[in-house]
Design a protein around this motif. Sequence first.
Motif, PDB file in Angstrom:
ATOM      1  N   LEU A  25       0.461  -1.306  -0.521  1.00  0.00           N
ATOM      2  CA  LEU A  25      -0.120  -0.294   0.042  1.00  0.00           C
ATOM      3  C   LEU A  25       0.741   1.578   0.037  1.00  0.00           C
ATOM      4  O   LEU A  25       0.520   1.960  -0.252  1.00  0.00           O
ATOM      5  CB  LEU A  25      -1.283  -0.245   1.462  1.00  0.00           C
ATOM      6  CG  LEU A  25      -1.953  -1.153   1.263  1.00  0.00           C
ATOM      7  CD1 LEU A  25      -2.489  -0.957   3.049  1.00  0.00           C
ATOM      8  CD2 LEU A  25      -2.810  -1.543  -0.146  1.00  0.00           C
ATOM      9  N   MET A  29       0.776   0.281  -4.970  1.00  0.00           N
ATOM     10  CA  MET A  29      -0.003  -0.088  -5.411  1.00  0.00           C
ATOM     11  C   MET A  29      -0.257   1.368  -5.931  1.00  0.00           C
ATOM     12  O   MET A  29      -0.928   1.159  -6.720  1.00  0.00           O
ATOM     13  CB  MET A  29      -0.708   0.923  -3.486  1.00  0.00           C
ATOM     14  CG  MET A  29      -2.729   0.351  -4.090  1.00  0.00           C
ATOM     15  SD  MET A  29      -3.406   0.882  -3.113  1.00  0.00           S
ATOM     16  CE  MET A  29      -3.396   1.783  -1.933  1.00  0.00           C
ATOM     17  N   ASP A  30       0.876   2.691  -6.317  1.00  0.00           N
ATOM     18  CA  ASP A  30      -0.044   3.818  -6.785  1.00  0.00           C
ATOM     19  C   ASP A  30       0.457   3.416  -8.332  1.00  0.00           C
ATOM     20  O   ASP A  30       0.014   4.162  -8.999  1.00  0.00           O
ATOM     21  CB  ASP A  30       1.751   4.507  -6.515  1.00  0.00           C
ATOM     22  CG  ASP A  30       1.244   5.409  -4.891  1.00  0.00           C
ATOM     23  OD1 ASP A  30       0.278   5.272  -5.228  1.00  0.00           O
ATOM     24  OD2 ASP A  30       2.358   5.768  -4.958  1.00  0.00           O
ATOM     25  N   LEU A  34      -5.421   2.670  -8.996  1.00  0.00           N
ATOM     26  CA  LEU A  34      -6.180   3.282  -8.657  1.00  0.00           C
ATOM     27  C   LEU A  34      -7.262   4.364  -8.578  1.00  0.00           C
ATOM     28  O   LEU A  34      -6.336   5.396  -7.957  1.00  0.00           O
ATOM     29  CB  LEU A  34      -6.290   2.364  -7.586  1.00  0.00           C
ATOM     30  CG  LEU A  34      -6.077   1.058  -8.040  1.00  0.00           C
ATOM     31  CD1 LEU A  34      -5.692  -0.205  -5.958  1.00  0.00           C
ATOM     32  CD2 LEU A  34      -6.460  -0.344  -8.361  1.00  0.00           C
ATOM     33  N   GLN A  35      -8.629   4.440  -8.191  1.00  0.00           N
ATOM     34  CA  GLN A  35      -9.361   5.733  -8.237  1.00  0.00           C
ATOM     35  C   GLN A  35      -8.609   5.785  -6.327  1.00  0.00           C
ATOM     36  O   GLN A  35      -8.920   4.547  -5.577  1.00  0.00           O
ATOM     37  CB  GLN A  35     -10.334   5.603  -8.376  1.00  0.00           C
ATOM     38  CG  GLN A  35     -10.803   5.408  -9.806  1.00  0.00           C
ATOM     39  CD  GLN A  35     -12.416   5.112  -9.853  1.00  0.00           C
ATOM     40  OE1 GLN A  35     -13.285   4.889  -9.003  1.00  0.00           O
ATOM     41  NE2 GLN A  35     -12.702   5.423 -11.389  1.00  0.00           N
ATOM     42  N   GLU A  36      -8.227   7.189  -6.248  1.00  0.00           N
ATOM     43  CA  GLU A  36      -8.850   7.713  -4.885  1.00  0.00           C
ATOM     44  C   GLU A  36      -9.425   6.708  -3.439  1.00  0.00           C
ATOM     45  O   GLU A  36      -8.992   6.450  -2.109  1.00  0.00           O
ATOM     46  CB  GLU A  36      -9.400   9.005  -4.776  1.00  0.00           C
ATOM     47  CG  GLU A  36      -8.663   9.584  -3.154  1.00  0.00           C
ATOM     48  CD  GLU A  36      -7.195   9.668  -2.870  1.00  0.00           C
ATOM     49  OE1 GLU A  36      -6.992   9.279  -1.574  1.00  0.00           O
ATOM     50  OE2 GLU A  36      -5.999   9.060  -3.885  1.00  0.00           O
ATOM     51  N   LEU A  38     -11.647   4.270  -3.623  1.00  0.00           N
ATOM     52  CA  LEU A  38     -10.627   2.118  -3.691  1.00  0.00           C
ATOM     53  C   LEU A  38      -9.440   2.426  -2.832  1.00  0.00           C
ATOM     54  O   LEU A  38      -9.538   1.558  -2.336  1.00  0.00           O
ATOM     55  CB  LEU A  38     -10.462   1.634  -4.715  1.00  0.00           C
ATOM     56  CG  LEU A  38     -10.113  -0.211  -5.079  1.00  0.00           C
ATOM     57  CD1 LEU A  38     -11.200  -0.337  -3.960  1.00  0.00           C
ATOM     58  CD2 LEU A  38      -9.660  -0.193  -6.653  1.00  0.00           C
ATOM     59  N   ARG A  39      -8.388   3.416  -3.278  1.00  0.00           N
ATOM     60  CA  ARG A  39      -7.124   3.321  -2.441  1.00  0.00           C
ATOM     61  C   ARG A  39      -7.297   3.608  -0.664  1.00  0.00           C
ATOM     62  O   ARG A  39      -6.997   2.708   0.329  1.00  0.00           O
ATOM     63  CB  ARG A  39      -6.207   4.152  -3.011  1.00  0.00           C
ATOM     64  CG  ARG A  39      -5.416   3.301  -4.468  1.00  0.00           C
ATOM     65  CD  ARG A  39      -4.226   4.779  -4.227  1.00  0.00           C
ATOM     66  NE  ARG A  39      -5.024   6.169  -5.292  1.00  0.00           N
ATOM     67  CZ  ARG A  39      -3.706   6.999  -5.086  1.00  0.00           C
ATOM     68  NH1 ARG A  39      -2.405   6.736  -4.679  1.00  0.00           N
ATOM     69  NH2 ARG A  39      -4.143   8.265  -5.419  1.00  0.00           N
ATOM     70  N   ILE A  40      -8.030   4.557  -0.460  1.00  0.00           N
ATOM     71  CA  ILE A  40      -8.768   4.736   0.902  1.00  0.00           C
ATOM     72  C   ILE A  40      -9.674   3.673   1.609  1.00  0.00           C
ATOM     73  O   ILE A  40      -8.912   2.994   3.103  1.00  0.00           O
ATOM     74  CB  ILE A  40      -9.496   5.956   0.945  1.00  0.00           C
ATOM     75  CG1 ILE A  40      -9.045   7.394   0.061  1.00  0.00           C
ATOM     76  CG2 ILE A  40      -9.863   5.966   2.263  1.00  0.00           C
ATOM     77  CD1 ILE A  40      -7.410   7.457   1.049  1.00  0.00           C
ATOM     78  N   LEU A  42      -9.196   0.425   0.670  1.00  0.00           N
ATOM     79  CA  LEU A  42      -8.001  -0.896   0.982  1.00  0.00           C
ATOM     80  C   LEU A  42      -6.840  -0.123   2.286  1.00  0.00           C
ATOM     81  O   LEU A  42      -6.950  -0.622   3.273  1.00  0.00           O
ATOM     82  CB  LEU A  42      -6.987  -0.822  -0.355  1.00  0.00           C
ATOM     83  CG  LEU A  42      -7.975  -1.382  -1.746  1.00  0.00           C
ATOM     84  CD1 LEU A  42      -6.917  -0.714  -2.632  1.00  0.00           C
ATOM     85  CD2 LEU A  42      -8.172  -2.697  -1.176  1.00  0.00           C
ATOM     86  N   VAL A  43      -6.802   1.200   2.391  1.00  0.00           N
ATOM     87  CA  VAL A  43      -5.862   1.496   3.712  1.00  0.00           C
ATOM     88  C   VAL A  43      -6.786   1.608   4.804  1.00  0.00           C
ATOM     89  O   VAL A  43      -5.896   1.188   5.849  1.00  0.00           O
ATOM     90  CB  VAL A  43      -5.168   3.111   3.074  1.00  0.00           C
ATOM     91  CG1 VAL A  43      -4.302   3.680   4.920  1.00  0.00           C
ATOM     92  CG2 VAL A  43      -4.503   2.999   2.435  1.00  0.00           C
ATOM     93  N   TYR A  97      -1.867   8.261   3.046  1.00  0.00           N
ATOM     94  CA  TYR A  97      -2.821   8.589   2.941  1.00  0.00           C
ATOM     95  C   TYR A  97      -3.846   9.849   3.891  1.00  0.00           C
ATOM     96  O   TYR A  97      -5.060   9.968   3.718  1.00  0.00           O
ATOM     97  CB  TYR A  97      -3.280   7.732   3.156  1.00  0.00           C
ATOM     98  CG  TYR A  97      -3.169   6.877   1.141  1.00  0.00           C
ATOM     99  CD1 TYR A  97      -3.357   6.844  -0.124  1.00  0.00           C
ATOM    100  CD2 TYR A  97      -2.075   5.674   2.270  1.00  0.00           C
ATOM    101  CE1 TYR A  97      -2.927   5.824  -0.734  1.00  0.00           C
ATOM    102  CE2 TYR A  97      -1.540   4.905   0.945  1.00  0.00           C
ATOM    103  CZ  TYR A  97      -1.756   5.456  -0.341  1.00  0.00           C
ATOM    104  OH  TYR A  97      -0.966   4.625  -1.337  1.00  0.00           O
TER     105      TYR A  97
END
Length: 342
Positions: A25, A29-30, A34-36, A38-40, A42-43, A97
């Motif tokens: 992550l 992952m960058d 990925l859309q913001e 979705l990344r949030i 996952l985090v 994040y």
Amino acid sequence: MLSIDKLKIINPAAGTIVMAIGIFLFSAMDAFGLQEGLRIVLVVAFFMLGMVIYTLLTVQIFRKGFFYSFIHNPVNSFLVGSWIAGIAIICDVVMKYFPKFYLITQLIAVINSLIWICFVILCIYHFKQLFKKYHVYTIHGVLLLSAVATQSVVISWFQAFSRVPLPLVVFMVSLGFSFYVVGVVFISLRYIASTWTLADDWANTNCILHGALSITGLALVFSQLLSSSFMTVFWVIVFIIFIFVEGIEIGRAISRITKYGWKRGIFTYHISQWSRNFTFGMLYAFTLALHSALSEGSLLYRLQSVFLKVWAWVVLGLLVVEIVLWVGARFQREKLLEKSSV
């Protein structure tokens, strides 16, 4: 019925799960755009997983007999390094994040640093024990978690605080590298001084031989202690060691498949496998951090550009495989527990 003692048991090496997922992550992952949102998601899921793991570890610490194996086997005590590195990586991911939560991150980083001090005292004591009786214990790459934990604390400082005293950074990075050298000596003695087979005695954790160097390199990049020329040479050395160690791993995989078959040989879950995911992810993180500091026209810059594109998929693929094995192992365990409770 299951007894209470059989419930809520978590492997002391569970910190490696946090390390492996966290470093993905934090870095790889960058690469997937990925859309913001979705990344949030996952985090946040990662943070919750980390909290569950560390809550269970904390509860288990107070269970009767938990420290028995740590006291009577000095090698096992180095697993505590995975707890420290996991907490440090949680700090790194949260700061990346959710930078507005810096006060919470700073508090966690300070507490983790205090835990690290206790861990270092434990490391020095058990290194002395191993020096006296290294032939008695099965030594493997878990010793290098002493180096990983130390460098992870340094990196978390640079993420959580705007300024870190240079003398302290020099001391920490040097101490971490010293732990690495001592660990390598003991691992070498273990394989030189005893009879062993590649299929059964080469441990999963030996991949930390290159992973500990990668995290050292990342700490050096963040601290900017050394010139870009030196760091370039250091990266090449790390990559050569990576090729050497993973070449042994390929030979080991072939040996295990030949002896045990595909499933038992390489597709049976063991918690130590997460250490490989962490080391592969850490090589990506180190390469990415150094890559941005290199001249765009250099040969190494172009080679690293290709490597990063390919390696991001390798890190993701291995992580997916490990998660599938993890879920499968838990499903099998639940079925066995249900049968035993009937």
